[in-house]
Design an enzyme around this catalytic site. Structure first.
Site, PDB file in Angstrom:
ATOM      1  N   GLU A 482     -12.672  23.866  36.393  1.00 30.17           N
ATOM      2  CA  GLU A 482     -13.573  24.243  35.308  1.00 30.17           C
ATOM      3  C   GLU A 482     -14.885  23.480  35.407  1.00 30.17           C
ATOM      4  OE1 GLU A 482     -13.752  23.356  30.485  1.00 30.17           O
ATOM      5  OE2 GLU A 482     -11.931  22.955  31.634  1.00 30.17           O
ATOM      6  N   ASP A 555      -9.809  20.998  31.931  1.00 29.71           N
ATOM      7  CA  ASP A 555      -9.860  19.862  31.010  1.00 29.71           C
ATOM      8  C   ASP A 555      -8.714  19.916  30.007  1.00 29.71           C
ATOM      9  OD1 ASP A 555     -12.151  19.080  32.266  1.00 29.71           O
ATOM     10  OD2 ASP A 555     -13.519  19.853  30.735  1.00 29.71           O
ATOM     11  N   ASP A 557      -8.543  19.941  26.863  1.00 29.59           N
ATOM     12  CA  ASP A 557      -9.064  20.228  25.535  1.00 29.59           C
ATOM     13  C   ASP A 557      -8.901  21.713  25.255  1.00 29.59           C
ATOM     14  OD1 ASP A 557     -10.987  21.426  27.114  1.00 29.59           O
ATOM     15  OD2 ASP A 557     -12.631  20.102  26.518  1.00 29.59           O
ATOM     16  N   ASP A 559     -11.084  24.224  25.168  1.00 27.30           N
ATOM     17  CA  ASP A 559     -11.747  25.100  26.136  1.00 27.30           C
ATOM     18  C   ASP A 559     -10.978  25.157  27.451  1.00 27.30           C
ATOM     19  OD1 ASP A 559     -13.763  25.889  24.472  1.00 27.30           O
ATOM     20  OD2 ASP A 559     -15.179  24.353  25.132  1.00 27.30           O
TER      21      ASP A 559
END
Length: 691
Positions: A482, A555, A557, A559
């Protein structure tokens, strides 16, 4: 000194009774991992289902007990307990201790059976630390106990009973299985299938365990008084669906789009379900289409018989672009298809083209392909036959040659009749199929354009592909990363010999909401397809796959989780073979870095972080929470997440295609309500919450 080259009669071992099962368990249940463990329950339940198919059983209960054992109770005829002349033992003992013994070979006893070889319950007995069998018949309650497949008592009359049926309780042998921790959801999904496939049967499921940490603490065989208390199940109809002191509620409310409702209830506190579907596979299709936009309110349904084979079909078209056609033979999920699937598909395509031609719905007259007419289709094909023959690597492909013609003929008659009687539904279905044809032709042109590219062009990529130097694809890995920041760290930290990096800029297209022709205009998707080199869909050829490990590294998180789900959705919908062949993995980067003095430690969960602080002492410890991979320098990313010697990878598998389809539809589809409900139901299972 022993002559190791000697080979005579003394080298030949004869494994008596169930010894062969304990010696080579995978030959009988497929594996000794979690899948094999759950197979034990299916074998016992299948016996009860066969009683139901014969018309003698209405109710089945499956319970995971507090000690980790499983109990299956039915109200069938009860396994016979009289003496079997050949072995001079009770029929109950014969069934539980001798392979290939049972009533399945007598067609007057069981005309249709899911148990293929009569090995089921005896194999369960062989692979259990202990097993208790109770039989209610002839006004008596009988009991016999076993340990590791060997009788520890004779058949004893322990009471009276005004009911009939069989109870099997067993504790899996932890020296045989990699895990003896049953997953309630896996068992629930299979038993739900059985309840749908056998309309009218009532199956109760319950998990009495309270904490996952307790599951591995197994108790010894229960005392008889405890067993009596747990297994006193008269099935007198006094407990109605959902009647558990107000704790039960419907699993899914009526969907605004599909009009679907679920016919089972559950208790959030007790993990207890009642599965009862009078509509059978009609309700199965509605259940699968919950949350999806539908083209017609009621599923198409017909049941027909020919030459001793029963064919039951239920199907409904949705606004989705994916086809979900599931086939079953004698209740066995034939995940590899077979002759019944071939017969269904050929009949559907032929009837559709005949209708289109007859009613002038297509101008050029070129007709629809099977892929066109199946777009958006959800269907259940259930056949019940006398002598099923299974083939394929996992024995889940129906091989009876005569079934193809039978299903083809009956489906052709059923669909032709339905379309003639329901012209509005027919037109809606075929207009969608004609749009699918146009999209397929556009997608074909896009794929051909992609194939003609001899090398990856920078202009088509969200970032540069940093390829590896190794030419043997079996040794190569592709990291899907990402963003440019993480991509930069990954490119610098990787081993260039066998690790390639493909960064994505932003989120790839949600293919759940678009056809393939639109997806093939998306740069990230084109880059991914081209990089992998194996094509997609029915044309996928894994022999051409350029990397045998495809690792999603995002990641930790919200997103990152969204991007990961988008990629997995694409793989599941258009590169299913990539997943089923075991090529897809998810990287596990650390969540925390702990530093005390010059020492550094990494933690991959909140629990690990807290435990480490307890271990090294809280004083002087600094904790860094990684929000993104880009926060790590190349050396840290290599040592924690990319080094094969130290990293942790999660392999993506498809345990249950039906469940996987539902989850992707819920998470990535248009309907908000099922997604909200899913989040509410699974909120407590979240491990890492990004706030």
């Amino acid at each position: 000194m022993t002559d190791k080259t000697k080979y005579d009669a003394s080298n030949i071992q004869v494994l008596e009774g169930l010894e062969a099962v304990r010696k080579r368990p995978s030959m009988y249940i497929g594996s000794t991992d979690s899948r094999g463990l759950h197979h034990l329950v299916y074998e016992v339940v299948d016996n009860s289902i066969d009683e139901a198919l014969a018309g003698y059983c209405q109710n089945i209960q499956m319970t995971i007990n507090e000690d980790g054992s499983v109990t299956v109770v039915d109200d069938g005829r009860g396994i016979p307990v009289d003496i079997q002349p050949k072995y001079n033992k009770s029929a109950l003992e014969v069934v539980l201790t001798i392979l290939h013994a049972g009533g399945k070979f007598d067609k007057d006893t069981y005309k249709v059976s899911g148990g293929l070889h009569g090995v089921g319950v005896s194999v369960v007995n062989a692979l259990s630390e202990w097993l208790i069998a109770e039989v209610r018949r002839d006004g008596k309650l009988y009991r016999q106990t076993f340990a590791y497949g060997i009788p520890t008592s004779g058949v004893e009359t322990v009471g009276e009973s005004s009911h009939t049926g069989t109870t099997i309780q067993f504790m899996p042998d932890k020296t045989i299985f990699e895990t003896v921790d049953f997953r309630y959801e896996i068992l629930l999904n299979r038993l739900r299938e059985l309840a749908f496939l056998n309309k009218g049967i009532r199956i109760e499921t319950e998990d009495k365990r309270t904490k996952s940490e307790d599951f591995e603490e197994l108790s010894p065989m229960p005392e008889e008084s405890e067993l009596d208390a747990d297994l006193d199940l008269p099935f007198d109809g006094s407990e109605d669906e959902g009647d558990d002191d107000g704790e039960s509620e419907k699993v899914s409310k009526k969907s605004k789009k599909s009009g679907t409702h679920s016919s089972h209830s559950y208790s959030l506190k007790e993990r207890k379900h009642i599965l009862h579907y009078e509509g059978g596979i009609i309700e199965f299709v509605k259940y699968l289409n919950a949350g999806k936009g539908i083209l017609h309110d009621n599923p198409i349904y017909f049941e027909k018989q020919k030459d001793g084979t029963d064919v039951e079909i239920s199907m409904q078209y949705t606004e989705n672009f994916n086809a979900n056609v599931y086939s079953f033979a004698n209740n066995i999920n034939t995940t590899e298809g077979g002759t019944h699937m071939v017969g269904f598909k050929s009949a559907l395509t032929r009837v559709a083209n005949d209708y289109i031609k007859k009613n002038g719905l297509e101008k050029d007259g070129s007709g629809l392909s099977g892929e066109d007419i199946r777009e958006g289709l959800t269907a259940i094909i259930s056949v019940k036959l006398l002598e099923p023959q299974f083939e394929g690597q996992t024995k889940t492909k129906l091989g009876n040659s005569e079934v193809k013609g039978i299903v083809d003929s009956l489906v052709s008659d059923g669909l032709s009749e339905y379309f003639e009687e329901n012209p509005k539904v027919a037109v809606a279905i075929f207009e969608k199929a004609l749009l699918a044809k146009k999209a397929r032709e556009a997608a074909k042109k896009a794929r051909e354009l992609t194939r003609r590219k001899n090398a990856l062009e920078v202009s088509t990529l969200p970032g540069k592909l940093a390829d590896c130097s190794e030419k043997d694809s079996r040794l190569c890995e592709l990291y899907l990363v990402e963003g440019d920041s993480a991509g930069g760290s990954a490119k610098q930290g990787r081993n260039r010999a066998f690790q390639a990096i493909l960064p994505f800029r932003g989120k790839i297209l949600n293919v759940e909401k678009t056809r393939m022709d639109k997806a093939l205009k998306n740069n990230e998707i084109i880059s991914l397809i081209t990089a992998l080199g194996a094509g997609l869909g029915d044309e996928m050829d894994l022999e051409k796959l350029r990397y045998h490990k495809v690792i999603i590294m995002t990641d930790a998180d919200v997103d990152g989780a969204h991007i990961r789900t988008l990629i997995l959705t694409f793989f599941f919908r258009y590169m299913t073979d990539l997943v089923t062949a075991g090529h897809v993995y998810i990287a596990q980067p650390p969540l925390y870095k702990l530093k005390k003095g010059k020492a550094e430690y990494y933690a991959y969960s909140d629990k690990q972080m807290k435990n480490k602080i307890e271990e090294i002492g809280e004083k002087g410890v600094t904790v860094q929470r990684y929000k993104g991979l880009g926060e790590m320098n190349p050396e840290q990313l290599w040592s924690t997440t990319m080094n094969p010697e130290t990293r942790t990878l999660l392999q993506v598998t498809i345990e249950d295609a039906i469940v996987a389809d539902q989850i992707f539809s819920i998470l990535m589809g248009d309907d908000v309500f099922p997604r909200k409900q899913f989040i509410q139901e699974h909120a407590k299972e979240v491990v890492n919450l990004d706030i």
